[in-house]
Scaffold this active site. Structure first.
Site, short mmCIF file in Angstrom:
data_model
loop_
_atom_site.label_atom_id
_atom_site.label_comp_id
_atom_site.label_asym_id
_atom_site.label_seq_id
_atom_site.Cartn_x
_atom_site.Cartn_y
_atom_site.Cartn_z
CG LEU A 94 47.67 -32.05 -34.78
CD1 LEU A 94 47.84 -31.53 -33.23
CD2 LEU A 94 48.27 -32.99 -35.64
CB ALA A 95 45.04 -28.53 -40.87
CB ALA A 96 41.77 -33.35 -38.90
N GLY A 97 40.86 -30.16 -37.93
CA GLY A 97 40.08 -29.58 -36.40
C GLY A 97 38.62 -29.14 -37.43
NE ARG A 152 37.22 -21.97 -31.62
CZ ARG A 152 37.99 -22.01 -30.22
NH1 ARG A 152 37.94 -21.21 -29.57
NH2 ARG A 152 38.98 -23.48 -30.83
CD GLN A 166 41.80 -35.90 -35.28
OE1 GLN A 166 42.00 -34.69 -36.37
NE2 GLN A 166 41.49 -36.54 -34.19
N GLY A 188 39.99 -34.77 -31.18
CA GLY A 188 40.83 -33.99 -30.46
C GLY A 188 42.50 -33.77 -30.90
CG ASN A 191 49.55 7.57 -81.64
OD1 ASN A 191 50.25 7.76 -81.51
ND2 ASN A 191 48.49 7.59 -82.49
CB ALA A 249 39.55 10.20 -87.36
#
Ligand code: UD1
Ligand code: CA
Length: 474
Positions: free
Chosen positions: A29-32, A36, A93, A98, A395, A441
């Site tokens: 269930l992950a539809a809330g 918070r 959902q 609930g 190098n 260089a």
């Protein structure tokens, strides 16, 4: 390279693995709303040790051999589908009415399963062994409902488990609906259940709303016992695994527990960590034997580190593959591959699909982007290689860089094996340096340099070597 397979759990003889898929299916269930969390990301998609809480839950279910998993998601399912893909079934959902109402939404996708394992998407610490025990207890007792309970010194926010004089569960009462006696109960509902189908579907339809208007999954327990049906239970001794994450303080606590489990797993598998308090390793990482992880180190994402490496202090490695016997000190490595016996740092950055072959030395304050460095190449001291391909034993002198960006596009640099790039050389891409060639260089190289030749100056030209005689004449 020897790597240990990441396994929380070794299947035991009692495992329900091998049952037909019709026998057990799972719902998460992950539809809330997850109000918070105060977040625009759905609660169960917040991450614990690198992966979404929901994925930890799904992983535990798959570990016990249940392949058919339905996730109940809200109307806007897009973030869930992009995190989980086709690995699960989806039920929607439309309104968060609930947990009982949420479970009922999964009926249409799992109608033929005989037993339904139900979990919440906000309990990432669940251990597969507990789910295995739960399903076994459910099967062996023939109960209509089986629940996992735990004893908690801090039961606040959890549903309380009410038992009769004979010790049988009679109800689960939510905190907001509990009287003082019920609130004093320390046995709590962990939120992991098995239900018999079709009984569960029929009785979910008969639930009446709680005082807050929601249909509560936990009211199924009273529905069973009041019809004289058996409710069975197991108790988890590890109260941490029952922790539901409802806010970001609990998210941090869950992360700390998972992190401790991960570090202990790797220490038991031969990895040394003198200071575990400052080491962060995602759950998706694999580490080799006799590797040492020093303080302030983060190893993240899809990363593997080989055997006998020393990583840290102060290293960040993300989505990368590190071979055996590598050393990474105070450096960042992202989306890259290091073969064996490579040393990097301090204060260097390897990024964006770079491939560093065996025996390469990358010293202080160097950056490598989208480049390949051949075996044995040395690159220290304030240098930058971007969009470059270097042969073996090159190098790179102090301060040498590729000028790979002309303000509009990126260009490539190719450096042949055994080339010597002098200090402070600017390689203005696109440019190719032949095998064994050298730059002086401070050279600004704007044209290709043939193999074996030497260029100097600004812009760099072939060096003309005066004979000793000419030198004396002048
Ligand atoms: C729930 C349990 C409680 C238990 C605790 C364990 C109920 C009524 N209570 O309380 O007994 O001790 O978990 O962690 O089940 N969800 C939906 N749709 C909804 C409401 C919730 O899908 O309409 C999902 C949420 O996304 C969440 C899960 O169900 O993943 C649990 O909901 P949550 O509100 O966190 O329940 P708790 O108050 O923690
Ligand atoms: Ca919760």
């Amino acid at each position: 390279m020897t790597l240990f397979k990441f396994l929380w759990y070794t299947p035991c003889e009692l495992s329900i693995k091998g049952k037909s898929p019709q026998d057990y299916a799972a719902v998460v269930l992950a539809a809330g709303m997850g109000a918070r969390m105060n977040s625009s990301t759905p609660k169960s998609l917040h991450r614990v040790c690198g992966i979404e809480m929901l994925l930890h839950v799904i992983d535990a279910i798959q570990d016990i051999g249940i392949g058919r998993i339905a996730v109940v998601v809200p109307q806007d399912s897009h973030p869930f589908r992009s995190a989980l893909g086709d690995s699960v079934l989806y039920a929607t959902q439309a309104e968060p009415l609930g947990t009982g109402h949420a479970l009922l939404q999964a009926r249409s996708v799992l109608d033929d399963a005989r037993n339904i394992l139900v979990l919440y998407g906000d309990t990432p610490l669940i251990l597969p062994a507990t789910l295995d025990r739960l399903a076994l207890r459910h099967s062996s007792t023939g109960a209509h409902a089986t629940v996992v309970t735990s004893h908690s010194a801090e039961p606040q926010g959890m549903g309380r488990v009410v038992r009769d004089g004979g010790g049988e569960i009679t109800a689960i009462i939510e905190e907001r609906d509990a009287d003082a006696d019920t609130l004093a109960i320390c046995e709590v509902n962990s939120g992991f259940y098995c239900f018999r189908a079709p009984w569960v579907w029929q009785n979910l339809e008969r639930l009446t709303p709680a005082p807050n208007g929601e249909l509560l999954l936990t009211d199924l327990i009273r529905a069973a016992t009041s019809s004289g049906l058996k409710v069975s239970s197991i108790t988890s001794d590890d109260h941490e695994e029952s922790m539901g994450v409802n806010n970001r303080i609990q998210l941090a606590k869950a992360d700390a527990v998972m992190r401790r489990r991960i570090l202990e797993h790797w220490m038991l598998n031969g990895v040394t960590m003198p200071d575990t308090s400052s080491v962060y390793i995602d759950r998706t990482v694999a580490l080799g034997k006799d590797t040492t992880i020093l303080p302030n180190t983060h190893i993240l994402g899809q990363t593997t580190v080989g055997a006998a490496c020393t990583i840290g202090p102060n290293a960040i490695i993300e989505n990368s593959t590190i071979g055996d016997e590598c050393e990474v000190i105070s450096s960042v490595i992202r989306d890259s591959t290091l073969d064996s016996s490579v040393d990097v740092g301090p204060f260097s950055h390897i990024r964006d699909g770079s491939h560093i072959e065996s025996g390469v030395h990358i010293g202080t304050s160097a950056e490598v982007k989208n480049s390949r460095l051949g075996r044995g190449t040395k690159m220290g001291h304030f240098s930058y290689m971007g969009d470059a391909t270097l042969g073996s034993d090159v190098n790179i002198g102090a301060g040498a860089i590729t000028c790979n960006f002309d303000g509009v596009s990126k260009h490539e640099t190719v450096i042949g094996k055994d080339a010597f790039i002098g200090s402070d050389t600017m390689l203005v891409a696109p440019v190719a340096i032949g095998e064994g060639a050298a730059t002086g260089a401070g050279a600004v190289v704007t044209k290709d340099v043939p193999a074996g030749s030497t260029v100097v100056g600004v812009p760099a030209r072939n060096r003309v070597v005066q004979s000793e005689e000419e030198d004396r004449d002048t």
